[in-house]
Scaffold this active site. Structure first.
Site, mmCIF file in Angstrom:
data_model
loop_
_atom_site.group_PDB
_atom_site.id
_atom_site.type_symbol
_atom_site.label_atom_id
_atom_site.label_comp_id
_atom_site.label_asym_id
_atom_site.label_seq_id
_atom_site.Cartn_x
_atom_site.Cartn_y
_atom_site.Cartn_z
ATOM 1 N N LYS A 1 29.861 -31.795 48.065
ATOM 2 C CA LYS A 1 31.210 -31.233 47.984
ATOM 3 C C LYS A 1 32.193 -32.357 47.756
ATOM 4 O O LYS A 1 31.949 -33.506 48.160
ATOM 5 C CB LYS A 1 31.569 -30.530 49.295
ATOM 6 C CG LYS A 1 32.694 -29.544 49.146
ATOM 7 C CD LYS A 1 32.159 -28.248 48.575
ATOM 8 C CE LYS A 1 33.186 -27.164 48.508
ATOM 9 N NZ LYS A 1 32.536 -25.850 48.411
HETATM 10 N N1 GLU Z 1 32.917 -24.112 45.353
HETATM 11 C C1 GLU Z 1 31.977 -23.056 45.258
HETATM 12 C C2 GLU Z 1 31.215 -22.885 46.558
HETATM 13 O O1 GLU Z 1 31.686 -23.246 47.615
HETATM 14 C C3 GLU Z 1 31.084 -23.174 44.042
HETATM 15 C C4 GLU Z 1 30.202 -24.360 44.005
HETATM 16 C C5 GLU Z 1 29.462 -24.523 42.671
HETATM 17 O O2 GLU Z 1 29.535 -23.653 41.834
HETATM 18 O O3 GLU Z 1 28.816 -25.560 42.537
HETATM 19 O O4 GLU Z 1 30.158 -22.334 46.608
#
Ligand code: GLU
Length: 476
Positions: A107
């Protein structure tokens, strides 16, 4: 747990993980290896804006590299900090394992309020942040693939992809360095709506199992169910819109930054969304009754509560008053570990975040595959599929004529049957299949083990089993 102290977000995630891991049969030491975050990179960089240098702080955290690339969004918010980014990265590991997206968890975050800057400034900030991550391979098609999260969207992803390609000019797979791009810049149809669509598919799957629905005290289908949604951002808006227009659910309340909006007959989500876009909040919206203290709607009587904004909104300070028998976590971590325990004892059914909001990363996976294969899904098969369907219909018509009957399909059937699937239909089909399969894997654990009392623990057990299997295969 200290009853007076709410754990941090990361502690909350770790506690939920440990609660489940203790029920598994991990070899000594592996629990800790899976739980801890492998690395978090912090960067402080300056950008010259409005005549002076502004310093920004950003993070990219890699929780687990049992599979690579690692995957997870980039968040723009003033609340971003290392603890939050690490908690979100951990959730990505478990989420990807649960929906069988072949990624480790990561993240990113930038501590910024995007509303403070205009588009051109945001582009400069984003490109600089991306540059810092790209040069350390923290954005890379085969190692680390970001996506949108709170405060970011297609626009930012397009800037990031372009920045990567400016640096790696000969990387033919450059577009796969980030997902959630606009379709004109290598994105895939259906990615914007994907997380909200996933919430809808998750609820549909839940309501396919009357035994599970009975645990909430509810019955029947989604038709007529009273829903309250917290946060009408990308996820909350799409979930509310699909549930109300396609499944007959009634969204009786919405909680936004500036307050709440209620309407016992069901709100017109599109109209409310248009109002928010034009006016910056729900106040004054003629679609419902305005409430200054929107947060009380989390405690209102309803059938399904959908927290779709930020972490920690259901916590020790309000959990006792939360009445919804079914909560689906469209946001990441909206229920703290302490509140989770209270709700579990109350018998509230929680469809956990790592499953409920996995639609986003699932469609990101499809986008990444599309980028690596350099071809749109359905491009080769679509017309061929249509031609074969046409052949069958012609044969049926000939057959009925030979039997002395006149038969022809209804125009509606003909049109629907003949049409080969386009990219959007394929994406939705793949997402639906993924959400069904992941629910069934959780459900199997939930129903087969007397000590597993809730879906979250079941989800963790499935995810942990899969991550552990990957580590074993790598010889750890
Ligand atoms: N930010 C989104 C999540 O928390 C998508 C992450 C992604 O598509 O890699 O799942």
């Amino acid at each position: 747990m200290d009853a007076n102290r709410e754990p941090s977000f990361r502690e909350s995630v770790d506690m939920m993980f440990s609660h489940a891991a203790a029920m598994g049969d991990l070899p000594p030491g592996l629990e800790e290896k899976i739980r801890v975050c492998n690395a978090t990179y912090t960067v402080r960089f300056g950008v010259r804006l409005r005549g002076r240098i502004h310093t920004f702080t950003g993070y990219r955290s890699v929780h687990s590299e049992h599979m690579e690339p690692v995957k997870g969004g980039i968040r723009y918010a003033t609340s971003v900090n290392q603890d939050e980014v690490e908690a979100l990265a951990a959730l990505m590991t478990y989420k990807c394992a649960l929906v069988e997206a072949p990624f480790g968890g990561a993240k990113g975050g930038l501590c910024i309020d995007p509303r403070d800057w205009d588009e051109h400034e945001l582009e400069q900030i984003t490109r600089r942040f991306a540059y810092e991550l790209i040069k350390r391979d923290l954005i890379h098609p085969s190692q680390n693939v970001p996506a949108p999260d709170m405060g970011t969207g297609e626009r930012e992803m397009a800037w990031i992809a372009d920045q990567y390609k400016r640096i790696h000019t000969t990387d033919i797979n450059g577009n796969a360095c980030v997902t959630g791009k606009p379709t004109h810049a290598g994105g895939i149809q259906g990615r914007v709506e994907a997380t909200g669509r996933g919430v809808q598919y998750a609820l549909r799957e839940f309501f396919r199992h009357p035994e599970d629905v009975a645990k909430t005290g509810l019955s029947g289908s989604l038709e007529g169910k009273r829903v309250i949604v917290q946060g009408l951002g990308n996820v909350g808006y799409h979930a509310a819109q699909f549930l109300s227009t396609e499944d007959g659910a009634k969204v009786i309340g919405i909680v936004e930054r500036d307050g709440g909006l209620t309407n016992p007959d069901g709100l017109d989500i599109d109209a409310v969304h248009r109002w928010i876009t034009a006016n910056g909040g729900v106040q004054g919206c003629p679609e419902g009754t305005y409430l200054g203290n929107g947060a009380v709607l989390l405690e209102e009587q309803c059938d399904i509560l959908i927290p779709a904004a930020i972490e920690g909104v259901i916590n020790l300070s309000n959990v006792e008053r939360v009445k919804a028998p079914l909560i689906i976590e469209a946001a990441n971590g909206p229920i703290t570990a302490g509140a989770d325990m209270v709700l579990r004892e109350k018998g509230t059914v929680i469809i956990p975040d790592m499953y409920a909001n996995a639609g986003g990363v699932t469609v990101s996976y499809f986008e990444w595959v599309k980028n690596l294969s350099h071809i749109r899904f359905g491009r080769m098969q679509r017309r061929q599929e249509e031609a074969r369907h046409q052949l069958i219909l012609e044969q049926l018509e000939n057959l009925s004529e030979a039997m002395g009957r006149t038969w022809s399909p209804t125009p509606d059937f003909k049109q629907r049957y003949l049409r080969g699937a386009d990219e959007l239909e394929l994406v939705r089909s793949g997402l639906d299949d993924t959400m069904r399969a992941a629910y069934q894997s959780m459900r199997e654990v939930w129903h087969s083990r007397a000590d597993v009392k809730d879906l979250r623990t079941a989800a963790y057990l499935v995810a942990i089993r899969r991550v552990a299997a990957s580590y074993r295969a790598k010889g750890l």
